[in-house]
Design an enzyme around this catalytic site. Structure first.
Site, PDB file in Angstrom:
ATOM      1  N   CYS A 117       0.842  -1.184   0.000  1.00 45.05           N
ATOM      2  CA  CYS A 117       0.000   0.000   0.000  1.00 45.05           C
ATOM      3  C   CYS A 117       0.879   1.236   0.000  1.00 45.05           C
ATOM      4  O   CYS A 117       1.822   1.311   0.769  1.00 45.05           O
ATOM      5  CB  CYS A 117      -0.889  -0.007   1.241  1.00 45.05           C
ATOM      6  SG  CYS A 117      -2.124   1.249   1.174  1.00 45.05           S
ATOM      7  N   ASP A 305      -4.805  12.726  -7.658  1.00 41.76           N
ATOM      8  CA  ASP A 305      -3.795  12.137  -8.549  1.00 41.76           C
ATOM      9  C   ASP A 305      -2.961  13.192  -9.272  1.00 41.76           C
ATOM     10  O   ASP A 305      -2.031  12.853 -10.006  1.00 41.76           O
ATOM     11  CB  ASP A 305      -4.470  11.191  -9.564  1.00 41.76           C
ATOM     12  CG  ASP A 305      -5.132  10.014  -8.874  1.00 41.76           C
ATOM     13  OD1 ASP A 305      -4.792   9.736  -7.713  1.00 41.76           O
ATOM     14  OD2 ASP A 305      -6.011   9.376  -9.491  1.00 41.76           O
TER      15      ASP A 305
HETATM   16  N1  EPU Z   1     -12.352   4.277   1.223  1.00 42.88           N
HETATM   17  C1  EPU Z   1     -12.904   3.701   2.343  1.00 42.88           C
HETATM   18  N2  EPU Z   1     -13.565   2.510   2.185  1.00 42.88           N
HETATM   19  C2  EPU Z   1     -13.671   1.886   0.969  1.00 42.88           C
HETATM   20  C3  EPU Z   1     -13.096   2.502  -0.161  1.00 42.88           C
HETATM   21  C4  EPU Z   1     -12.432   3.696   0.001  1.00 42.88           C
HETATM   22  O1  EPU Z   1     -12.830   4.229   3.445  1.00 42.88           O
HETATM   23  O2  EPU Z   1     -14.283   0.808   0.914  1.00 42.88           O
HETATM   24  C5  EPU Z   1     -11.654   5.581   1.366  1.00 42.88           C
HETATM   25  C6  EPU Z   1     -10.177   5.504   0.994  1.00 42.88           C
HETATM   26  O3  EPU Z   1      -9.401   5.092   2.090  1.00 42.88           O
HETATM   27  C7  EPU Z   1      -9.874   6.913   0.536  1.00 42.88           C
HETATM   28  C8  EPU Z   1     -11.200   7.363  -0.090  1.00 42.88           C
HETATM   29  O4  EPU Z   1     -12.199   6.479   0.416  1.00 42.88           O
HETATM   30  O5  EPU Z   1      -9.597   7.717   1.639  1.00 42.88           O
HETATM   31  C9  EPU Z   1     -11.258   7.336  -1.603  1.00 42.88           C
HETATM   32  O6  EPU Z   1     -10.915   6.052  -2.092  1.00 42.88           O
HETATM   33  P1  EPU Z   1     -11.458   5.488  -3.490  1.00 42.88           P
HETATM   34  O7  EPU Z   1     -12.160   4.199  -3.214  1.00 42.88           O
HETATM   35  O8  EPU Z   1     -12.201   6.563  -4.188  1.00 42.88           O
HETATM   36  O9  EPU Z   1     -10.102   5.191  -4.258  1.00 42.88           O
HETATM   37  P2  EPU Z   1      -9.764   3.953  -5.194  1.00 42.88           P
HETATM   38  O10 EPU Z   1     -10.968   3.530  -5.926  1.00 42.88           O
HETATM   39  O11 EPU Z   1      -8.992   2.927  -4.433  1.00 42.88           O
HETATM   40  C10 EPU Z   1      -9.228   5.425  -7.280  1.00 42.88           C
HETATM   41  C11 EPU Z   1      -8.082   5.576  -8.241  1.00 42.88           C
HETATM   42  C12 EPU Z   1      -6.929   6.274  -7.561  1.00 42.88           C
HETATM   43  C13 EPU Z   1      -7.418   7.641  -7.037  1.00 42.88           C
HETATM   44  C14 EPU Z   1      -8.655   7.458  -6.147  1.00 42.88           C
HETATM   45  C15 EPU Z   1      -9.276   8.773  -5.726  1.00 42.88           C
HETATM   46  C16 EPU Z   1      -8.358   3.661  -9.672  1.00 42.88           C
HETATM   47  C17 EPU Z   1      -7.853   2.337 -10.124  1.00 42.88           C
HETATM   48  N3  EPU Z   1      -7.667   4.247  -8.698  1.00 42.88           N
HETATM   49  O12 EPU Z   1      -8.735   4.631  -6.200  1.00 42.88           O
HETATM   50  O13 EPU Z   1      -5.966   6.500  -8.587  1.00 42.88           O
HETATM   51  O14 EPU Z   1      -6.411   8.254  -6.285  1.00 42.88           O
HETATM   52  O15 EPU Z   1      -9.659   6.708  -6.861  1.00 42.88           O
HETATM   53  O16 EPU Z   1      -9.627   9.530  -6.841  1.00 42.88           O
HETATM   54  O17 EPU Z   1      -9.339   4.169 -10.206  1.00 42.88           O
HETATM   55  C18 EPU Z   1      -3.841   6.825  -9.495  1.00 42.88           C
HETATM   56  O18 EPU Z   1      -4.354   6.711 -10.626  1.00 42.88           O
HETATM   57  O19 EPU Z   1      -2.678   7.244  -9.304  1.00 42.88           O
HETATM   58  C19 EPU Z   1      -4.637   6.463  -8.327  1.00 42.88           C
HETATM   59  C20 EPU Z   1      -4.112   6.191  -7.159  1.00 42.88           C
END
Ligand code: EPU
Length: 430
Positions: A117, A305
């Site tokens: 992570c 990002d």
């Molecule tokens: N979160 C929770 N519970 C969950 C899911 C998320 O508490 O079940 C929290 C996370 O800890 C975080 C926030 O919610 O604080 C946002 O997380 P999100 O789920 O939106 O992020 P992700 O889906 O894991 C995607 C992108 C990331 C980008 C984030 C935010 C993809 C594959 N990844 O991640 O992209 O930073 O959304 O926009 O779509 C990148 O491209 O460099 C990258 C890291």
């Protein structure tokens, strides 16, 4: 293993073509499982995260062939195992999207959780909550998430945090569910809208994507289709920030200017010239850069990002800027690398205070994650001297032909072989 070696100090000029969006591709490719047919996917970027997703699909029996560069045909008619083993899942975070798509099609899924992570805790509680509310039984044992259901039923799901990943997984699991699913407090990112458009092209009935309430009217079956993925908002933003940092005049082609508004607004505030056209954007910078404050937020706020890339730019601005990271707990790891190049940045929890220092000096640095790596490239482009960036595998997860694209703009970026480090273990979670 390779590294990038950059001789800084050259202005950028010319035209760069922006590739298909990584975060759309890594959600849409797992969605092809739901088609049970042939999908022709266009504008697919040649990046290692896409290779990893295609490997997972192929491992479950999908037939995959490239028709030409960036166009791939995926036949998911016959899949033999609704499983994603650890060796494949560990390579990328988005492997968990197979939970939703396999559950949607087969009512069962077994997906190993990715390890490592990069910027704080990355829970999937909201994904699991959503799948359970649709009627799935979800267990996490020995690092494997196992989900099964006798049938999935639409319901109303309120997300406690705005999550891109949870919104994707719930969409994937609900399109073939019985009845209507309502996702409230849904993510609104352009890649969520792209996924919804792709699902609808396959015959789904998803409405409201791009707002915080998405309604999914379950359908009985989906079919294959041809679909072109949106341009990458963050790749475009990275080239905009690079042009603003290095100075010069660059046209970005194949962009959706609307998706870039949050970045355009900040750069304009900093004194960068931006002209929008239908599907291209011109970035020009000759004068000094003003300091600004940035707070990252879910879309349409300023994207997390783009935060590391902006820190480089703010280091070159006049005065003090404040960056507040409100999406991830620990997304300032790159700051130590940037300080080696002369940046003056103080981090306190989720806040970074950036003193403009006017110039950066070359140093050996490493990419601590994908966007941190992009920031190091920008720093190398402006630094006095020759910067070497190691661990570029992170950068290759999300930027297609990045060295060649910068070379075309006049930068001196070279890819050089390095001896593998003993015991080096790169975490793989983007
Ligand atoms: N979160 C929770 N519970 C969950 C899911 C998320 O508490 O079940 C929290 C996370 O800890 C975080 C926030 O919610 O604080 C946002 O997380 P999100 O789920 O939106 O992020 P992700 O889906 O894991 C995607 C992108 C990331 C980008 C984030 C935010 C993809 C594959 N990844 O991640 O992209 O930073 O959304 O926009 O779509 C990148 O491209 O460099 C990258 C890291």
């Amino acid at each position: 293993m390779e590294k990038f070696v950059i001789s800084g100090g050259r202005k950028l000029s010319g035209v760069v073509n922006i590739s298909g969006a990584k975060n759309a591709a890594v959600a849409i490719l797992p969605a092809t499982v739901l088609a049970g047919g042939v999908c022709v996917m266009e504008n697919i970027p040649e990046i290692s995260d896409v290779v990893s997703i295609l490997d997972i699909l192929s491992n479950m029996g999908a037939k995959i062939r490239y028709l030409r560069q960036s166009v791939v045909e995926i036949d998911t008619t016959h899949l033999h195992s609704p499983q994603v083993p650890y060796e494949l899942a560990r390579k990328m975070r988005a492997s968990c999207y197979f939970l939703g798509s396999l559950l949607g099609r087969y009512h069962r899924a077994q997906v190993a959780m990715p390890g490592g992570c990069n910027f704080g805790v990355r829970p999937i509680d909201q994904h699991i909550k959503g799948l359970e509310m649709l009627g799935a039984n979800v267990r996490l044992e020995h690092g494997i998430v196992e989900a099964s259901a006798t049938g999935l039923k639409g319901t109303s799901i309120y997300l406690d945090v705005v999550s891109v990943g949870a919104t994707v997984n719930i969409l994937l699991a609900s399109v073939l569910a019985e009845g209507t699913t309502v996702i409230e407090n849904a993510a609104k990112e352009p890649h969520i809208v792209d996924l919804a458009n792709f699902l609808n092209t396959m015959g789904a009935d998803v409405r409201g994507a791009g707002t915080d309430v998405i309604k999914v009217y379950g359908v009985k079956s989906l079919h294959g289709c041809t679909y072109s993925i949106i341009p990458d908002q963050i790749e475009a933003g990275t080239f905009m920030a690079a042009t603003a940092a290095a100075g010069g005049r660059v046209t970005l082609k194949n962009v959706i200017p609307k998706h870039l508004e949050c970045i355009t607004a900040k750069l304009t505030e900093m004194g960068v010239g931006i002209t929008e056209y239908d599907d291209s954007i011109l970035v020009e910078r000759n004068g000094p850069l003003n300091h600004v404050n940035i707070k990252t937020m879910p879309h349409p706020g300023f994207p997390t990002d783009m935060q590391p890339q902006m820190a480089v730019l703010l280091s070159l601005a006049e005065g003090t800027s404040i960056i507040t990271e409100s999406v991830w707990d620990n997304r300032f790891r790159y700051v130590e690398e940037l300080k080696r190049m002369g940046a003056q940045i103080q981090v306190d929890g989720k806040i970074a205070v950036v003193e403009g220092v006017g110039k950066l000096l070359a140093a050996p640095v490493k990419a601590t994650d994908l966007r941190a790596g992009a920031a190091m490239i920008i720093a190398g482009l402006v630094a006095h001297g020759t910067t070497a960036i190691e661990d570029i595998v992170y950068i290759e997860r999300g930027y297609e032909f990045v060295d060649q694209k910068f070379q075309m703009l006049g930068a001196d970026v070279r890819r050089v072989a390095v001896e593998p480090k003993q015991g080096s273990e790169l975490a793989n979670a983007v």
